[in-house]
Write a protein that holds these residues in place. Structure first.
Motif, PDB file in Angstrom:
ATOM      1  N   HIS A 150     -13.831  48.489  13.231  1.00  0.00           N
ATOM      2  CA  HIS A 150     -15.203  48.139  13.665  1.00  0.00           C
ATOM      3  C   HIS A 150     -16.140  48.611  12.312  1.00  0.00           C
ATOM      4  O   HIS A 150     -16.849  47.711  11.945  1.00  0.00           O
ATOM      5  CB  HIS A 150     -15.718  49.130  14.604  1.00  0.00           C
ATOM      6  N   GLY A 151     -15.504  49.465  11.702  1.00  0.00           N
ATOM      7  CA  GLY A 151     -16.211  49.929  10.423  1.00  0.00           C
ATOM      8  C   GLY A 151     -16.291  48.896   9.237  1.00  0.00           C
ATOM      9  O   GLY A 151     -17.151  48.657   8.700  1.00  0.00           O
ATOM     10  N   ILE A 152     -14.980  48.420   9.116  1.00  0.00           N
ATOM     11  CA  ILE A 152     -14.725  47.852   8.039  1.00  0.00           C
ATOM     12  C   ILE A 152     -15.538  46.178   8.357  1.00  0.00           C
ATOM     13  O   ILE A 152     -16.228  45.666   7.591  1.00  0.00           O
ATOM     14  CB  ILE A 152     -13.247  47.050   7.842  1.00  0.00           C
ATOM     15  N   ALA A 153     -15.651  45.789   9.819  1.00  0.00           N
ATOM     16  CA  ALA A 153     -16.174  44.494   9.984  1.00  0.00           C
ATOM     17  C   ALA A 153     -17.590  44.532   9.752  1.00  0.00           C
ATOM     18  O   ALA A 153     -18.398  43.725   9.331  1.00  0.00           O
ATOM     19  CB  ALA A 153     -15.918  44.165  11.326  1.00  0.00           C
ATOM     20  N   GLN A 154     -18.321  45.758  10.102  1.00  0.00           N
ATOM     21  CA  GLN A 154     -19.674  46.191   9.774  1.00  0.00           C
ATOM     22  C   GLN A 154     -19.886  45.935   8.388  1.00  0.00           C
ATOM     23  O   GLN A 154     -21.074  45.530   7.951  1.00  0.00           O
ATOM     24  CB  GLN A 154     -20.014  47.452  10.538  1.00  0.00           C
ATOM     25  N   GLU A 155     -19.115  46.685   7.787  1.00  0.00           N
ATOM     26  CA  GLU A 155     -19.392  46.806   6.320  1.00  0.00           C
ATOM     27  C   GLU A 155     -19.468  45.525   5.593  1.00  0.00           C
ATOM     28  O   GLU A 155     -20.218  45.005   4.712  1.00  0.00           O
ATOM     29  CB  GLU A 155     -18.330  47.502   5.686  1.00  0.00           C
ATOM     30  N   PHE A 156     -18.249  44.310   5.730  1.00  0.00           N
ATOM     31  CA  PHE A 156     -18.133  43.276   5.318  1.00  0.00           C
ATOM     32  C   PHE A 156     -18.832  42.072   5.869  1.00  0.00           C
ATOM     33  O   PHE A 156     -18.696  41.059   5.236  1.00  0.00           O
ATOM     34  CB  PHE A 156     -16.766  43.073   4.895  1.00  0.00           C
ATOM     35  N   GLY A 157     -19.505  42.118   7.149  1.00  0.00           N
ATOM     36  CA  GLY A 157     -20.040  41.266   7.660  1.00  0.00           C
ATOM     37  C   GLY A 157     -19.311  40.087   8.651  1.00  0.00           C
ATOM     38  O   GLY A 157     -18.147  40.320   9.028  1.00  0.00           O
ATOM     39  N   GLU A 168     -12.052  42.680  15.609  1.00  0.00           N
ATOM     40  CA  GLU A 168     -13.504  42.470  15.434  1.00  0.00           C
ATOM     41  C   GLU A 168     -13.708  40.975  14.885  1.00  0.00           C
ATOM     42  O   GLU A 168     -13.020  40.723  13.808  1.00  0.00           O
ATOM     43  CB  GLU A 168     -13.978  43.693  14.382  1.00  0.00           C
ATOM     44  N   ASN A 169     -14.866  40.368  15.285  1.00  0.00           N
ATOM     45  CA  ASN A 169     -15.091  39.005  14.734  1.00  0.00           C
ATOM     46  C   ASN A 169     -13.824  37.994  14.822  1.00  0.00           C
ATOM     47  O   ASN A 169     -13.435  37.339  13.899  1.00  0.00           O
ATOM     48  CB  ASN A 169     -15.460  38.974  13.144  1.00  0.00           C
ATOM     49  N   GLY A 170     -13.294  38.037  15.977  1.00  0.00           N
ATOM     50  CA  GLY A 170     -12.199  37.359  16.542  1.00  0.00           C
ATOM     51  C   GLY A 170     -12.416  35.821  16.355  1.00  0.00           C
ATOM     52  O   GLY A 170     -11.485  35.013  16.470  1.00  0.00           O
ATOM     53  N   TYR A 171     -13.782  35.428  16.475  1.00  0.00           N
ATOM     54  CA  TYR A 171     -13.932  33.955  16.570  1.00  0.00           C
ATOM     55  C   TYR A 171     -13.639  33.231  15.236  1.00  0.00           C
ATOM     56  O   TYR A 171     -13.319  32.142  15.312  1.00  0.00           O
ATOM     57  CB  TYR A 171     -15.486  33.616  16.633  1.00  0.00           C
ATOM     58  N   ILE A 172     -13.286  34.068  14.221  1.00  0.00           N
ATOM     59  CA  ILE A 172     -12.664  33.480  12.933  1.00  0.00           C
ATOM     60  C   ILE A 172     -11.433  32.850  13.028  1.00  0.00           C
ATOM     61  O   ILE A 172     -11.236  31.623  12.580  1.00  0.00           O
ATOM     62  CB  ILE A 172     -12.599  34.442  11.699  1.00  0.00           C
ATOM     63  N   THR A 173     -10.588  33.394  13.860  1.00  0.00           N
ATOM     64  CA  THR A 173      -9.198  32.868  14.047  1.00  0.00           C
ATOM     65  C   THR A 173      -9.144  32.367  15.550  1.00  0.00           C
ATOM     66  O   THR A 173      -8.163  31.747  15.880  1.00  0.00           O
ATOM     67  CB  THR A 173      -7.927  33.914  13.833  1.00  0.00           C
ATOM     68  N   GLY A 174     -10.123  32.720  16.560  1.00  0.00           N
ATOM     69  CA  GLY A 174      -9.965  32.110  17.612  1.00  0.00           C
ATOM     70  C   GLY A 174      -9.256  33.213  18.614  1.00  0.00           C
ATOM     71  O   GLY A 174      -8.559  32.958  19.788  1.00  0.00           O
ATOM     72  N   ARG A 175      -8.854  34.352  18.058  1.00  0.00           N
ATOM     73  CA  ARG A 175      -8.052  35.233  18.800  1.00  0.00           C
ATOM     74  C   ARG A 175      -8.789  36.593  19.534  1.00  0.00           C
ATOM     75  O   ARG A 175      -9.936  36.630  19.477  1.00  0.00           O
ATOM     76  CB  ARG A 175      -6.906  36.045  17.729  1.00  0.00           C
ATOM     77  N   LYS A 176      -8.463  37.182  20.468  1.00  0.00           N
ATOM     78  CA  LYS A 176      -8.867  38.180  21.276  1.00  0.00           C
ATOM     79  C   LYS A 176      -7.920  39.140  21.413  1.00  0.00           C
ATOM     80  O   LYS A 176      -6.590  39.016  21.086  1.00  0.00           O
ATOM     81  CB  LYS A 176      -9.402  37.507  22.422  1.00  0.00           C
ATOM     82  N   LEU A 215      -2.875  47.006  10.574  1.00  0.00           N
ATOM     83  CA  LEU A 215      -4.366  46.754  10.475  1.00  0.00           C
ATOM     84  C   LEU A 215      -4.323  45.621   9.423  1.00  0.00           C
ATOM     85  O   LEU A 215      -3.994  45.444   8.415  1.00  0.00           O
ATOM     86  CB  LEU A 215      -4.928  48.148   9.803  1.00  0.00           C
ATOM     87  N   ALA A 216      -4.809  44.453  10.083  1.00  0.00           N
ATOM     88  CA  ALA A 216      -4.840  43.153   9.402  1.00  0.00           C
ATOM     89  C   ALA A 216      -6.302  42.743   9.157  1.00  0.00           C
ATOM     90  O   ALA A 216      -7.226  42.649  10.015  1.00  0.00           O
ATOM     91  CB  ALA A 216      -4.217  41.884  10.237  1.00  0.00           C
ATOM     92  N   ILE A 217      -6.768  42.265   7.953  1.00  0.00           N
ATOM     93  CA  ILE A 217      -8.110  42.237   7.503  1.00  0.00           C
ATOM     94  C   ILE A 217      -7.955  40.535   7.108  1.00  0.00           C
ATOM     95  O   ILE A 217      -7.174  40.015   6.166  1.00  0.00           O
ATOM     96  CB  ILE A 217      -8.394  42.927   6.317  1.00  0.00           C
TER      97      ILE A 217
END
Length: 226
Positions: A14-21, A44-52, A106-108
């Motif tokens: 959550h922190g990384i996603a908040q930091e990088f948008g 976090e922001n799973g819409y990028i790859t369509g995963r949940k 942890l995958a970014i």
């Protein structure tokens, strides 16, 4: 992965996603879930790859599950591709237990599609026609992942399955085994369909691969019953 590790990774994601948008997806995979089809425990922001949460692994995650006793190295700053064509800059960081074994990932995945589009425009304007590396695909589910791994094994051999020799097929099965494809439910049936052999032949190949690996490691040459 312990509950404490999982909770920390959720907060970190959550922190990384908040930091990088909004262009930055962060996923947490549990390598000890016991179910390769549902390795994602946080995203976090799973819409990028369509995963949940509850979706399956990527190639790298599946391979880490297959080789759980080994100590894989983190993989940073490589290119991947989502199923809808987004190009991502990805990093895979292993979470390790006290014994050093990987228990989670942890995958970014940062969406660089717009940056690449601008880069191509700049290359055109400056006359630089050099290409970019072919990104690795990120699949949404284990069935798509299995199909992609099978196609990779066929490309590895370099000929249609109908023209493959026994040694070609053995090499393809070894690749699929090493990448963790056989961890996927009903993968054996699909592999047999594609390569045109029986499950009995597949099991013989796997036994042969296991025996060859023992001999490579300097183990006993006699076979074991399982």
């Amino acid at each position: 992965m312990t509950k404490t590790e999982a909770e920390f990774c959720r907060r970190l994601a959550h922190g990384i996603a908040q930091e990088f948008g909004p262009h930055c997806e962060v996923a947490v995979h549990d390598l000890e879930t016991g179910d390769p089809a549902h390795s994602i425990i946080a995203i976090e922001n799973g819409y990028i790859t369509g995963r949940k949460v509850g979706d399956g692994p990527s190639h790298i995650v599946l391979e880490a599950m297959q080789n759980a006793d080994e100590t894989p190295e983190d993989r940073l700053g490589y290119l991947t591709r989502s199923s809808d064509g987004k190009v991502l800059r990805s990093s895979t960081i292993y979470i390790r237990g006290k014994d050093g074994r990987a228990t989670g990932i942890l995958a970014i995945n940062y969406d660089i599609s717009m940056i690449l589009a601008a880069q191509q425009d700049l290359k055109y304007l400056t006359g630089d026609g050099s290409g970019t590396r072919e990104p690795e695909p990120i699949t949404r589910n284990v069935n798509d992942l299995l199909e992609d791994l099978i196609q990779q094994s066929i490309r590895l051999i370099g000929k249609p399955t109908a023209l493959m020799t026994r040694e070609d097929k053995l090499k393809a099965v070894r690749y699929l085994n090493d990448t963790g494809a056989l961890l996927i439910t009903k993968s054996g049936q699909r592999i047999c369909e594609v390569f045109g052999f029986s499950k009995y032949t597949l099991y013989n190949y796997l036994d042969e691969i296991k025996q060859a690996r023992k001999e490579e490691d300097g183990g006993p040459s006699s076979s074991e019953n399982s």
